[in-house]
Design an enzyme around this catalytic site. Structure first.
Site, mmCIF file in Angstrom:
data_model
loop_
_atom_site.group_PDB
_atom_site.id
_atom_site.type_symbol
_atom_site.label_atom_id
_atom_site.label_comp_id
_atom_site.label_asym_id
_atom_site.label_seq_id
_atom_site.Cartn_x
_atom_site.Cartn_y
_atom_site.Cartn_z
ATOM 1 C CD GLU A 128 -2.989 -0.400 2.266
ATOM 2 O OE1 GLU A 128 -2.543 0.364 2.971
ATOM 3 O OE2 GLU A 128 -3.639 -1.572 2.318
ATOM 4 C CD GLU A 161 -3.712 -5.950 3.879
ATOM 5 O OE1 GLU A 161 -4.424 -4.889 4.316
ATOM 6 O OE2 GLU A 161 -2.162 -5.996 4.166
HETATM 7 C C1 BGC Z 1 -3.007 -2.261 5.881
HETATM 8 C C2 BGC Z 1 -2.730 -3.321 7.370
HETATM 9 C C3 BGC Z 1 -4.171 -3.030 7.850
HETATM 10 C C4 BGC Z 1 -4.856 -3.310 7.318
HETATM 11 C C5 BGC Z 1 -5.937 -3.007 8.356
HETATM 12 C C6 BGC Z 1 -3.693 -2.363 5.421
HETATM 13 O O1 BGC Z 1 -4.242 -1.573 5.286
HETATM 14 O O2 BGC Z 1 -2.180 -2.999 4.888
HETATM 15 O O3 BGC Z 1 -1.537 -3.325 7.782
HETATM 16 O O4 BGC Z 1 -3.683 -3.757 9.200
HETATM 17 O O5 BGC Z 1 -5.474 -2.500 6.416
HETATM 18 O O6 BGC Z 1 -6.027 -1.387 8.406
#
Ligand code: BGC
Length: 468
Positions: free
Chosen positions: A165, A373
């Site tokens: 990110e 993610e």
């Molecule tokens: C990030 C993670 C974070 C997750 C939840 C993402 O922006 O890569 O490190 O924990 O979001 O906020």
């Protein structure tokens, strides 16, 4: 609701958020060590990642969780300053190398494919002291680090993410100053950092391509966060334009140079130029790529890695106060639909993921997509029976399935964030994204599955939402 044969089901973590062992076995400090140790209430209750989930010493416990879920993929990040305490290849910390070798070997022995992120927010402090991402010299230093990782682990790791990110990091760390180094540079620093991140990513992709790909046969990409912006008033032309600006500044800012033609989106260039002018800046605050740079940035990813959490309604708004900042340059405001369910800051909009995936397919020539993610937070204390959260995952899988089966989007892997409850940056341990609960009061840091972990394991076993 069946997924294609061979679909990858994973979960993700990142080094600073889970490892702890912040100064163990020769690890150098990262910017998050410095930032959390400084206190000042910038992190919830001044919490730190000094111990976190203790994964540096408790890796075997994480492996048990991975096996219990039946994951096909596990995405984790390397701590740059555990491998290179001062950020440079001048000194390599062998104990750090051993730690990651063990993780990689154990995953492969258990039939789990590692997806390895080189850098997930935790820049070595020594490099921040030299200007961090604001300094061009970091491009070469990052490339050397990347080469070291490819040559050390690339015989076994075939799926690489250079950076996590950068679109969020450049904004939070170098524009707003909410993340370390904690110094705002409104309207300038975020762009400068992003510019250097794109160049560093491209340089390391070329290193992989020319020095390692032939022998190692792996793939390299970069993970970009994207929410889905929907016009607040769908019949308003200015809201429609605002929604286009939202995705251009957020996702396409990085995606268009890398997956498109090597340059920033036109709307970003014209918007920053016109707001800069209005605010009396002598020239646009957005840096420019040379023609040569554009040629070397273009095409530097082997698949599209995207991370999705939430969506927003977007309304046009001209910045009347003349404040400087990336958020002001976009000239819009974000709203939420009151009918959306919210889990902490995440407004649960599963159909936003489907629209986003279709957008990526249409805009970037139908790439292979990995969702690196996606997840839903619960506030502390979180109940182990998280039925409500499972419902969010279930609806998300339904939309993902439609994206694949109906829209024909080429998604190959889905990674839930996160394997474990962990250090959620400025939210500390108050925001729990884990499939496994971690007791941060107990020195043994026991991991206990939430109900959603058991449900996720069923989805993985059935490769779909059979009977759900
Ligand atoms: C990030 C993670 C974070 C997750 C939840 C993402 O922006 O890569 O490190 O924990 O979001 O906020």
């Amino acid at each position: 609701m069946a997924f294609p044969a061979g679909f990858g089901w994973g979960a993700a973590t990142s080094a600073y958020q889970v490892e702890g062992g912040w100064d163990m076995d020769g690890k150098g400090p990262s910017v998050w060590d410095t930032f959390t140790h400084q206190g000042g209430e910038r992190v919830f209750k001044n919490q730190t990642g000094d111990v976190a989930c203790g994964s540096y010493t408790l890796w075997e416990e994480d492996l048990k969780c991975i096996k219990q879920l039946g994951l096909t993929h596990y995405r984790f990040s390397l701590s740059w300053s555990r491998l290179l305490p001062d950020g440079t290849t001048g000194f390599i910390n062998q104990k750090g190398v051993n730690y990651y070798n063990k993780i990689i070997d154990d995953l492969l022995t258990n039939g789990v494919t590692p997806i390895v992120t080189l850098y997930h927010f935790d820049l070595p402090q020594a490099l921040e002291d030299q200007g961090g991402w604001l300094s061009e010299s970091i491009i070469e230093t990052f490339d050397q680090y990347a080469r070291l990782c490819f040559s050390t682990f690339g015989d076994r790791v075939k799926q690489w993410i250079t950076m996590n990110e950068p679109n969020v990091l450049s904004l939070l760390a170098y524009d707003l100053g909410f993340f370390p180094p904690g110094v705002p540079h409104l309207g300038t620093g975020g762009y400068q950092a992003a510019h250097n991140m794109i160049k560093a990513h491209a340089r390391s992709w070329h290193s992989y391509d020319s020095l390692f790909r032939k022998e190692q046969k792996g793939m390299v990409s970069i993970s970009l966060l994207a929410g889905w912006p929907e016009p607040a008033d769908p019949s308003s032309l200015s809201d429609q334009e605002a929604a286009k600006r939202a995705i251009a500044f957020h996702l396409d800012f990085f995606a268009k140079p890398i997956f498109g033609d090597g340059d920033y989106p036109e709307v970003v260039k014209s918007q920053v130029a016109s707001v800069s002018k209005k605010q009396g800046d002598p020239s646009s605050r957005l840096p420019e790529f040379t023609e040569e740079e554009k040629r070397t940035i273009k095409g530097t990813a082997d698949f599209f890695a995207v991370q999705y959490y939430t969506s927003r309604l977007v309304k046009h708004r001209e910045d009347t106060k003349g404040e400087r900042g990336i958020l002001q340059d976009v000239e819009l405001e974000f709203l939420t639909d009151p009918s959306w369910k919210s889990m902490d800051w995440v407004h649960v909009v599963p159909w936003g993921l489907r629209k986003l995936l279709k957008y990526i397919m249409d805009t970037y020539n139908n790439p292979v997509i990995y969702i690196t993610e996606n997840g839903f937070p619960q506030s502390d204390p979180a109940s182990l029976d998280d039925t409500q959260r499972w419902e969010c995952f279930r609806q998300t899988f339904q939309e993902l399935c439609k994206a694949i089966q109906v829209d024909k989007v080429n998604v190959k892997v889905y990674c839930a964030w996160s394997l474990l409850d962990n250090f959620e940056w400025t939210q500390g341990y108050n925001s729990r994204f884990g499939l496994f609960h971690v007791d941060f009061e107990d020195p043994a840091r026991p991991r206990v599955p939430y109900s959603s972990a058991k449900e996720y394991a069923k989805v993985i076993r059935n490769n779909g939402l059979d009977g759900h």
